[in-house]
Design an enzyme around this catalytic site. Structure first.
Site, PDB file in Angstrom:
ATOM      1  N   SER A  14       0.482   7.171   4.409  1.00  0.00           N
ATOM      2  CA  SER A  14      -0.578   6.282   4.344  1.00  0.00           C
ATOM      3  C   SER A  14      -1.953   7.002   4.819  1.00  0.00           C
ATOM      4  O   SER A  14      -2.190   7.607   5.845  1.00  0.00           O
ATOM      5  CB  SER A  14      -0.342   5.175   5.481  1.00  0.00           C
ATOM      6  OG  SER A  14      -1.530   4.402   5.618  1.00  0.00           O
ATOM      7  N   HIS A  39      -0.167   5.767  -0.020  1.00  0.00           N
ATOM      8  CA  HIS A  39      -0.536   4.567   0.204  1.00  0.00           C
ATOM      9  C   HIS A  39      -1.983   4.337   0.771  1.00  0.00           C
ATOM     10  O   HIS A  39      -2.238   5.092   1.658  1.00  0.00           O
ATOM     11  CB  HIS A  39       0.517   4.129   1.308  1.00  0.00           C
ATOM     12  CG  HIS A  39       0.635   2.722   1.783  1.00  0.00           C
ATOM     13  ND1 HIS A  39       1.397   1.749   0.895  1.00  0.00           N
ATOM     14  CD2 HIS A  39      -0.168   2.027   2.722  1.00  0.00           C
ATOM     15  CE1 HIS A  39       0.953   0.610   1.509  1.00  0.00           C
ATOM     16  NE2 HIS A  39       0.254   0.816   2.711  1.00  0.00           N
ATOM     17  N   ASP A  41      -4.758   1.689   1.977  1.00  0.00           N
ATOM     18  CA  ASP A  41      -4.838   0.439   2.780  1.00  0.00           C
ATOM     19  C   ASP A  41      -6.483  -0.230   2.646  1.00  0.00           C
ATOM     20  O   ASP A  41      -7.225   0.564   3.355  1.00  0.00           O
ATOM     21  CB  ASP A  41      -4.664   0.572   4.106  1.00  0.00           C
ATOM     22  CG  ASP A  41      -3.077   0.664   4.418  1.00  0.00           C
ATOM     23  OD1 ASP A  41      -2.203  -0.261   3.958  1.00  0.00           O
ATOM     24  OD2 ASP A  41      -2.752   1.710   5.214  1.00  0.00           O
ATOM     25  N   MET A  43      -8.994  -2.871   3.590  1.00  0.00           N
ATOM     26  CA  MET A  43      -9.201  -3.960   4.653  1.00  0.00           C
ATOM     27  C   MET A  43     -10.567  -4.299   4.415  1.00  0.00           C
ATOM     28  O   MET A  43     -11.615  -3.753   4.363  1.00  0.00           O
ATOM     29  CB  MET A  43      -8.742  -3.500   5.761  1.00  0.00           C
ATOM     30  CG  MET A  43      -7.442  -3.040   5.980  1.00  0.00           C
ATOM     31  SD  MET A  43      -7.121  -2.276   7.718  1.00  0.00           S
ATOM     32  CE  MET A  43      -5.647  -1.377   7.585  1.00  0.00           C
ATOM     33  N   HIS A  72      -2.584  -1.044  -1.120  1.00  0.00           N
ATOM     34  CA  HIS A  72      -2.122  -2.177  -0.289  1.00  0.00           C
ATOM     35  C   HIS A  72      -3.404  -3.166   0.029  1.00  0.00           C
ATOM     36  O   HIS A  72      -4.363  -2.797   0.725  1.00  0.00           O
ATOM     37  CB  HIS A  72      -1.572  -1.802   0.938  1.00  0.00           C
ATOM     38  CG  HIS A  72      -1.004  -2.970   1.907  1.00  0.00           C
ATOM     39  ND1 HIS A  72      -0.679  -2.602   2.920  1.00  0.00           N
ATOM     40  CD2 HIS A  72      -0.972  -4.118   1.859  1.00  0.00           C
ATOM     41  CE1 HIS A  72      -0.264  -3.513   3.809  1.00  0.00           C
ATOM     42  NE2 HIS A  72      -0.491  -4.679   3.046  1.00  0.00           N
ATOM     43  N   MET A  74      -5.287  -5.767   1.757  1.00  0.00           N
ATOM     44  CA  MET A  74      -5.419  -6.747   3.021  1.00  0.00           C
ATOM     45  C   MET A  74      -6.585  -7.327   2.875  1.00  0.00           C
ATOM     46  O   MET A  74      -7.505  -7.063   3.719  1.00  0.00           O
ATOM     47  CB  MET A  74      -5.334  -5.844   4.205  1.00  0.00           C
ATOM     48  CG  MET A  74      -3.608  -5.571   4.527  1.00  0.00           C
ATOM     49  SD  MET A  74      -3.497  -4.191   5.640  1.00  0.00           S
ATOM     50  CE  MET A  74      -3.598  -2.647   4.447  1.00  0.00           C
ATOM     51  N   MET A 143       5.704  -6.072   5.918  1.00  0.00           N
ATOM     52  CA  MET A 143       4.874  -5.397   7.420  1.00  0.00           C
ATOM     53  C   MET A 143       5.937  -5.467   8.436  1.00  0.00           C
ATOM     54  O   MET A 143       6.236  -6.496   9.045  1.00  0.00           O
ATOM     55  CB  MET A 143       3.806  -6.199   7.419  1.00  0.00           C
ATOM     56  CG  MET A 143       2.606  -6.059   6.329  1.00  0.00           C
ATOM     57  SD  MET A 143       2.154  -4.538   6.021  1.00  0.00           S
ATOM     58  CE  MET A 143       1.612  -3.749   7.578  1.00  0.00           C
ATOM     59  N   ASP A 181       6.380  -1.023   6.035  1.00  0.00           N
ATOM     60  CA  ASP A 181       4.981  -0.399   6.404  1.00  0.00           C
ATOM     61  C   ASP A 181       4.722  -0.683   7.751  1.00  0.00           C
ATOM     62  O   ASP A 181       4.306  -1.916   8.293  1.00  0.00           O
ATOM     63  CB  ASP A 181       3.864  -1.058   5.482  1.00  0.00           C
ATOM     64  CG  ASP A 181       2.483  -0.472   5.542  1.00  0.00           C
ATOM     65  OD1 ASP A 181       2.469   0.481   6.299  1.00  0.00           O
ATOM     66  OD2 ASP A 181       1.596  -0.978   4.902  1.00  0.00           O
TER      67      ASP A 181
END
Ligand code: DX5
Ligand code: ZN
Length: 222
Positions: A14, A39, A41, A43, A72, A74, A143, A181
């Site tokens: 990540s 990965h 993330d 956000m 991913h 979020m 998660m 994750d």
């Protein structure tokens, strides 16, 4: 895009835990170490209490790396931003069941764009919430920490969700990957894979390791 069966162990470092002042080198370090996916993330400061990066950043990664980008989201409105992530070159897009969107329609659009469709649930969300969508996904992301930040310990109860996901997949003849994750280390990789996970996301334990190749290999054989 290479399609792996859900029996293949895949390791996804990540980028949240990378040194962002040397991002190209950090991506190369992960790839050289044997990463299967990167990965990423995303956000938005609403769905989670943190802000990271958006489609423009994903586009930079996809222009400069061939590795599979596991994105991913979020974010509160994944449906609104989908086209920008398709254009940016995301290979897999995972959205949350708790976000504000028509989940089935979002998953349909991701598959239509020939991206791998992932669905995720937070630690406190009941497995029943994702059940209606399990025949429409390529990947279920469980998660194992509260989303938003790296470096937290894995919440053991989340592995029950992994077990439920694996049992459901077997009973219903489905093929989705089960990804975990948060708080994945060489030790927790053992319990997570025993529970049924085949895709391991790891931030701090891989980027924080002086020898990422060794850490990654240990996780692959854990
Ligand atoms: C957290 C992110 C994770 C995070 C994991 O919301 O979804 O991908 O980077 O970090 P570690 O592996 O440090 O727990
Ligand atoms: Zn993540």
């Amino acid at each position: 895009m290479i399609h792996h069966p859900c029996t293949t162990r895949l390791i996804a470092p990540s980028l949240l835990a990378a040194d962002w002042s040397r991002l190209p080198e950090e991506c190369s370090r992960a790839i050289r170490a044997g990463a299967d996916w990167l990965h990423c993330d995303v956000m938005d400061g609403h769905f989670v209490d943190n802000i990271t990066f958006g489609p423009q950043f994903i586009e930079c990664l996809s222009k400069t790396n061939d590795i599979f980008l596991d994105v991913h989201l979020m974010i509160e409105r994944p449906d609104h931003f989908l086209p920008r992530f398709f254009k940016a070159g995301a290979d897999g897009i995972t959205v949350h069941v708790e976000a504000q969107h028509d989940v089935a329609e979002t998953l349909r659009r991701i598959r239509e764009a020939r991206c791998q469709a992932g669905l995720s649930l937070r630690p406190e969300t009941d497995f029943a919430r994702v059940v209606p969508f399990l025949d429409q996904i390529d990947l279920l992301l469980v998660m194992t920490v509260v989303p938003g930040f790296g470096g937290q310990p894995l919440i053991p109860a989340t592995l029950d969700t992994v077990r439920q996901a694996k049992a459901w997949r077997e009973t219903h003849g489905l093929k989705y990957h089960i990804e975990v994750d948060g708080g994945i280390t060489q030790e927790t990789a053992v319990s997570a894979t025993q529970a049924g996970a085949n895709v391991l996301v790891a931030g701090s334990s891989l980027f924080g390791s002086p020898d990422m190749a060794a850490a990654l290999a240990a996780m692959r054989s854990a």
